[in-house]
Design an enzyme around this catalytic site. Structure first.
Site, mmCIF file in Angstrom:
data_model
loop_
_atom_site.group_PDB
_atom_site.id
_atom_site.type_symbol
_atom_site.label_atom_id
_atom_site.label_comp_id
_atom_site.label_asym_id
_atom_site.label_seq_id
_atom_site.Cartn_x
_atom_site.Cartn_y
_atom_site.Cartn_z
ATOM 1 N N CYS A 43 0.908 -1.274 0.097
ATOM 2 C CA CYS A 43 0.059 -0.128 0.108
ATOM 3 C C CYS A 43 0.836 1.397 0.067
ATOM 4 C CB CYS A 43 -1.028 -0.079 1.129
ATOM 5 S SG CYS A 43 -2.227 1.298 0.978
ATOM 6 N N HIS A 82 -3.912 -4.666 -0.127
ATOM 7 C CA HIS A 82 -3.435 -5.224 1.259
ATOM 8 C C HIS A 82 -3.552 -6.833 1.003
ATOM 9 C CE1 HIS A 82 -3.079 -1.352 3.600
ATOM 10 N NE2 HIS A 82 -4.050 -1.030 2.827
ATOM 11 N N GLU A 139 -2.713 -8.882 3.212
ATOM 12 C CA GLU A 139 -2.700 -9.236 4.668
ATOM 13 C C GLU A 139 -4.210 -9.296 4.989
ATOM 14 O OE1 GLU A 139 -1.574 -6.373 3.919
ATOM 15 O OE2 GLU A 139 -2.377 -4.850 5.276
#
Lengths: 257, 203
Positions: free
Chosen positions: B76, B177, B179
């Site tokens: 990001c 992202h 994650e």
């Protein structure tokens, strides 16, 4: 193309998920992490955890269950309730939340929105607005709505407030239409469309979902970016994989898992 | 050990959790000296370019990252910092990739920030994208975006097309992202960890 999001909202009290109708009569529906995992597997795009005890009781959100969710979950989640300063927001974000949503504290001290967006960027700052149509035909906000006995009417126009929160740095707005909340009669399309017309940031519809058509209507007619619901998902009345399949067939871009 | 640089980003914990779910050993580092033992480095980021670069400079990271020869991943804002500069607070960035990061232009029906699950349009095969199916969606949250250059291996479109995944040598970056991108994100992180391990074994 960006997909429209489906967001189950889990009301949390002491690390347990509870549900209520029109903000009342909360009953226990399960452990917060277990439910989070189940919704992730079903294809929820995002989750909102609303600490319903926090704001009415004047305390901050407790961090331990946020950490438990953060360790487990690999989709974005937002924590709402009880965030009234930058330090608390930082603790919640560091515990693993992607966004924080503020409602009553923003109405009490609007500069909080500026402070949070300056500290973390607008993308972390969600402003929740509880709103209802008053007898004179105007939509006005409500505060302290986590507890019906404590709910207040600060007298602010909903649309004027939406304008202000965007100028102050709200990166997303959740518009919860109190009149339709828990009714299962559909989202308040008139109010959402009026909000959409002046909302430059992503707009999330909340309150009233009962059937798949209600989601289709909200995306198609009010052009919302996401639809939030609680009871239809918790009760099993609508399964998210079925909902997404139907949305996809209706030509609404969704993430299929 | 995977070094996770603390550049003040709010997603530090989420990235650590995601890597640990994949079995990686992770250390959050706040000083450039701590990068010595790392098999790979990740620059996560949620926040603004100005404060993040200031923090990287103060903690001595900028020089070390510019000379980094082991696998590195920017996430990001961390990816945006790999470029020459960002128009966010007119910030000079690391300059590891050519180009300037600019605000996403809002237009009719295009909301900024760009928040949500968007399709990855893969431009060329790359080990980090192994197992990522055509039309796969990843989770984006950003208001600024990096240009589509030769370093861009996957794009996404929100009004305009922008870099979703970049690579130059052993440096990768994702605008989204991983994650927070469920199975798609886990694949990408697993692929990156495999590169880190391969690098360690080669060394």
């Amino acid at each position: 193309m960006l997909s429209r999001r489906i967001i189950p909202c889990l009301d949390v009290r002491d690390g347990r998920v509870v549900k209520g109708v029109r903000f009342r009569d909360h009953i226990d529906v399960g452990d917060v992490v277990e439910l989070a995992r189940r919704y992730r597997d079903a294809g929820a795009d995002e989750l909102v955890f609303y600490d319903i005890g926090a704001s009415p009781e004047g305390r901050s959100v407790s961090i331990d269950w946020v950490e438990r969710i953060g360790r487990e979950l690999d989709i974005p989640f937002c924590v709402a309730g009880g965030v009234r300063d930058v330090a608390t927001a930082r603790a919640v974000l560091q515990a693993g939340a992607d966004k924080i949503s503020i409602n009553t504290p923003a109405l009490e001290r609007p500069a909080l929105i500026d402070e949070l967006s300056a500290a973390f960027g607008v993308q972390c700052v969600v402003v929740g607005i509880d709103s209802t149509r008053e007898p004179d035909g105007e939509w006005r906000v409500r505060s302290h709505s986590g507890d019906p006995a404590a709910m207040r009417s600060p007298g602010r126009s909903t649309l004027a407030w939406m304008h202000e929160v965007q100028d102050r740095g709200a990166g997303e707005i959740v518009l919860n239409c109190i009149g339709s909340d828990g009714s299962c009669d559909g989202y308040d399309l008139a109010q959402l469309s009026a909000a959409r017309a002046l909302c430059r940031v992503p707009l999330v519809a909340s309150g009233g979902a009962g059937r798949v058509e209600h989601f289709i209507d909200a995306f198609r007619h009010a052009d919302v970016d996401a639809a939030l619901a609680a009871s239809v998902f918790h009760s099993g009345a609508i399964a998210i994989p079925d909902l997404k399949r139907d949305l996809n067939q209706a030509g609404i871009p969704v993430r299929l898992v | 050990m995977i070094a996770l640089i603390d550049a003040g980003g709010a997603n530090l914990g989420s990235v650590r959790n995601a890597l640990e779910r994949l079995g990686a050993s992770v250390r959050i580092v706040r000083d450039a000296g701590e990068l010595r033992d790392a098999s790979a480095t990740i620059v996560p980021g949620v926040g603004a370019a100005g404060p993040a670069m200031r923090l990287l400079r103060e903690r001595g990271f900028t020089t070390v990252l510019r000379a980094m020869d082991r696998p590195m991943l920017g996430i990001c804002l961390g990816m945006q910092l790999l470029f020459e500069a960002s128009e966010e607070q007119d910030t000079e960035c690391l300059g590891l990739l050519p180009g300037v990061v600019r605000p996403l232009p809002p237009s009719a029906g295009i909301r900024v920030p760009h928040i949500g699950w968007n399709e990855l349009d893969v431009r060329c095969a790359d080990p980090i994208l192994a197992g990522v199916a055509p039309g796969a969606r990843a989770y984006f949250v950003h208001g600024y975006a990096a240009p589509v250059t030769d370093a861009c291996i996957a794009t996404a479109t929100h009004g305009t097309s922008f870099a979703a995944v970049v690579r130059r040598g052993s440096i990768w970056g994702t605008q989204f992202h991983p994650e927070r991108s469920a199975a798609v994100g886990a694949s990408i992180l697993r692929n990156f960890l495999a590169r880190a391990n391969a690098n360690r074994e080669a060394a």
